[in-house]
Design a protein around this motif. Structure first.
Motif, PDB file in Angstrom:
ATOM      1  N   CYS A  21       0.873  -1.176   0.000  1.00  0.00           N
ATOM      2  CA  CYS A  21       0.000   0.000   0.000  1.00  0.00           C
ATOM      3  C   CYS A  21       0.906   1.220   0.000  1.00  0.00           C
ATOM      4  N   VAL A  22       0.918   1.938  -1.123  1.00  0.00           N
ATOM      5  CA  VAL A  22       1.812   3.077  -1.277  1.00  0.00           C
ATOM      6  C   VAL A  22       1.039   4.367  -1.063  1.00  0.00           C
ATOM      7  N   ALA A  23       1.566   5.219  -0.204  1.00  0.00           N
ATOM      8  CA  ALA A  23       0.984   6.539   0.021  1.00  0.00           C
ATOM      9  C   ALA A  23       1.812   7.575  -0.730  1.00  0.00           C
ATOM     10  N   SER A  24       1.165   8.684  -1.103  1.00  0.00           N
ATOM     11  CA  SER A  24       1.906   9.736  -1.793  1.00  0.00           C
ATOM     12  C   SER A  24       3.006  10.280  -0.897  1.00  0.00           C
ATOM     13  N   GLU A  25       2.777  10.247   0.379  1.00  0.00           N
ATOM     14  CA  GLU A  25       3.778  10.628   1.363  1.00  0.00           C
ATOM     15  C   GLU A  25       3.321  10.150   2.731  1.00  0.00           C
ATOM     16  N   PHE A  26       4.247  10.006   3.634  1.00  0.00           N
ATOM     17  CA  PHE A  26       3.908   9.735   5.019  1.00  0.00           C
ATOM     18  C   PHE A  26       3.953  11.073   5.746  1.00  0.00           C
ATOM     19  N   ASN A  27       2.843  11.424   6.357  1.00  0.00           N
ATOM     20  CA  ASN A  27       2.801  12.671   7.112  1.00  0.00           C
ATOM     21  C   ASN A  27       1.868  12.473   8.304  1.00  0.00           C
ATOM     22  N   TYR A  28       1.392  13.571   8.868  1.00  0.00           N
ATOM     23  CA  TYR A  28       0.559  13.425  10.057  1.00  0.00           C
ATOM     24  C   TYR A  28      -0.782  12.774   9.758  1.00  0.00           C
ATOM     25  N   HIS A  29      -1.118  12.654   8.456  1.00  0.00           N
ATOM     26  CA  HIS A  29      -2.357  11.962   8.089  1.00  0.00           C
ATOM     27  C   HIS A  29      -2.166  10.451   8.033  1.00  0.00           C
ATOM     28  N   THR A  30      -0.939   9.995   8.180  1.00  0.00           N
ATOM     29  CA  THR A  30      -0.678   8.550   8.067  1.00  0.00           C
ATOM     30  C   THR A  30       0.013   8.003   9.314  1.00  0.00           C
ATOM     31  N   VAL A  31      -0.179   8.659  10.452  1.00  0.00           N
ATOM     32  CA  VAL A  31       0.459   8.142  11.670  1.00  0.00           C
ATOM     33  C   VAL A  31      -0.197   6.852  12.135  1.00  0.00           C
ATOM     34  N   CYS A  32      -1.425   6.645  11.764  1.00  0.00           N
ATOM     35  CA  CYS A  32      -2.131   5.401  12.057  1.00  0.00           C
ATOM     36  C   CYS A  32      -2.397   4.703  10.726  1.00  0.00           C
ATOM     37  N   MET A  33      -1.938   3.477  10.596  1.00  0.00           N
ATOM     38  CA  MET A  33      -2.163   2.727   9.363  1.00  0.00           C
ATOM     39  C   MET A  33      -2.612   1.323   9.716  1.00  0.00           C
ATOM     40  N   ALA A  34      -3.466   0.788   8.885  1.00  0.00           N
ATOM     41  CA  ALA A  34      -4.059  -0.502   9.213  1.00  0.00           C
ATOM     42  C   ALA A  34      -4.427  -1.265   7.951  1.00  0.00           C
ATOM     43  N   TRP A  35      -4.608  -2.552   8.126  1.00  0.00           N
ATOM     44  CA  TRP A  35      -5.156  -3.420   7.087  1.00  0.00           C
ATOM     45  C   TRP A  35      -6.501  -3.956   7.569  1.00  0.00           C
ATOM     46  N   PHE A  36      -7.487  -3.883   6.697  1.00  0.00           N
ATOM     47  CA  PHE A  36      -8.810  -4.440   6.951  1.00  0.00           C
ATOM     48  C   PHE A  36      -9.091  -5.501   5.886  1.00  0.00           C
ATOM     49  N   ARG A  37     -10.081  -6.326   6.165  1.00  0.00           N
ATOM     50  CA  ARG A  37     -10.545  -7.263   5.147  1.00  0.00           C
ATOM     51  C   ARG A  37     -12.044  -7.470   5.289  1.00  0.00           C
ATOM     52  N   CYS A  94      -6.090  -1.309   2.701  1.00  0.00           N
ATOM     53  CA  CYS A  94      -5.248  -0.562   3.615  1.00  0.00           C
ATOM     54  C   CYS A  94      -5.963   0.745   3.962  1.00  0.00           C
ATOM     55  N   ALA A  95      -5.615   1.301   5.105  1.00  0.00           N
ATOM     56  CA  ALA A  95      -6.262   2.517   5.576  1.00  0.00           C
ATOM     57  C   ALA A  95      -5.272   3.344   6.374  1.00  0.00           C
ATOM     58  N   ALA A  96      -5.509   4.640   6.395  1.00  0.00           N
ATOM     59  CA  ALA A  96      -4.619   5.540   7.128  1.00  0.00           C
ATOM     60  C   ALA A  96      -5.423   6.678   7.730  1.00  0.00           C
ATOM     61  N   ASP A  97      -4.921   7.188   8.839  1.00  0.00           N
ATOM     62  CA  ASP A  97      -5.563   8.341   9.473  1.00  0.00           C
ATOM     63  C   ASP A  97      -4.577   9.007  10.416  1.00  0.00           C
ATOM     64  N   ARG A  98      -4.920  10.191  10.855  1.00  0.00           N
ATOM     65  CA  ARG A  98      -4.011  10.942  11.723  1.00  0.00           C
ATOM     66  C   ARG A  98      -4.240  10.664  13.207  1.00  0.00           C
ATOM     67  N   GLY A  99      -5.279   9.861  13.527  1.00  0.00           N
ATOM     68  CA  GLY A  99      -5.555   9.612  14.925  1.00  0.00           C
ATOM     69  C   GLY A  99      -6.148  10.834  15.598  1.00  0.00           C
ATOM     70  N   GLY A 100      -6.109  10.833  16.931  1.00  0.00           N
ATOM     71  CA  GLY A 100      -6.668  11.952  17.668  1.00  0.00           C
ATOM     72  C   GLY A 100      -6.099  12.021  19.070  1.00  0.00           C
ATOM     73  N   TRP A 101      -6.343  13.142  19.710  1.00  0.00           N
ATOM     74  CA  TRP A 101      -5.797  13.355  21.051  1.00  0.00           C
ATOM     75  C   TRP A 101      -6.659  12.643  22.079  1.00  0.00           C
ATOM     76  N   SER A 102      -5.989  11.930  22.980  1.00  0.00           N
ATOM     77  CA  SER A 102      -6.683  11.256  24.069  1.00  0.00           C
ATOM     78  C   SER A 102      -6.388  11.972  25.363  1.00  0.00           C
ATOM     79  N   GLU A 103      -7.431  12.471  26.012  1.00  0.00           N
ATOM     80  CA  GLU A 103      -7.262  13.124  27.303  1.00  0.00           C
ATOM     81  C   GLU A 103      -6.893  12.109  28.390  1.00  0.00           C
ATOM     82  N   VAL A 104      -7.243  10.861  28.154  1.00  0.00           N
ATOM     83  CA  VAL A 104      -6.981   9.819  29.147  1.00  0.00           C
ATOM     84  C   VAL A 104      -5.491   9.544  29.268  1.00  0.00           C
ATOM     85  N   VAL A 105      -4.837   9.336  28.125  1.00  0.00           N
ATOM     86  CA  VAL A 105      -3.410   9.014  28.150  1.00  0.00           C
ATOM     87  C   VAL A 105      -2.550  10.212  27.782  1.00  0.00           C
ATOM     88  N   ARG A 106      -3.200  11.325  27.453  1.00  0.00           N
ATOM     89  CA  ARG A 106      -2.501  12.579  27.177  1.00  0.00           C
ATOM     90  C   ARG A 106      -1.505  12.461  26.033  1.00  0.00           C
TER      91      ARG A 106
END
Length: 127
Positions: A21-37, A94-106
């Motif tokens: 799975c090739v991304a145009s670039e790895f940046n803050y939008h690809t800090v989380c990456m996964a495979w689904f089926r 394949c999937a990618a996302d930037r994730g999010g801030w967790s107040e629980v684990v800071r």
């Protein structure tokens, strides 16, 4: 971030395949990456995830058989699938996302929400 998949195909039980799975670039939008089926008549399930810290998590049914990895220099996510079984037959995404801030684990963590998806790769396992 556009994601382009390659790999997949047909294989006999016990065989191996690798998905890319090739991304145009790895940046803050690809800090989380996964495979689904999604198998025939089944719901989509997460197979493997590489989280913000680089840790990899697998669903129980593929542990010890599948390996997910990233090559940052090539902006590529891989899924090495070994000892394939008929129940692994599915369309893999394949999937990618930037994730999010967790107040629980800071810190930034990955949530099960992905905004970038690959086009899908067919994997068929049969004798």
């Amino acid at each position: 971030v556009p994601l382009k998949q390659s790999g997949g195909g047909s294989v006999q039980p016990g065989g191996s395949l690798t998905l890319s799975c090739v991304a145009s670039e790895f940046n803050y939008h690809t800090v989380c990456m996964a495979w689904f089926r999604q198998g025939p008549g089944k719901d989509r399930e997460e197979v493997a995830r590489i989280d913000v810290d680089g840790n990899t998590n697998y669903t129980d049914s593929v542990k010890g058989r599948f390996v997910a990895s990233k090559d940052n220099a090539k902006h590529t996510l891989y899924l090495q699938m070994n000892n394939l079984k008929p129940e692994d037959t599915a369309t893999y995404y394949c999937a990618a996302d930037r994730g999010g801030w967790s107040e629980v684990v800071r810190k930034t963590v990955c949530f099960p929400i992905y905004h970038s998806w690959g086009q899908g790769s067919q994997v068929a396992v049969s004798s």
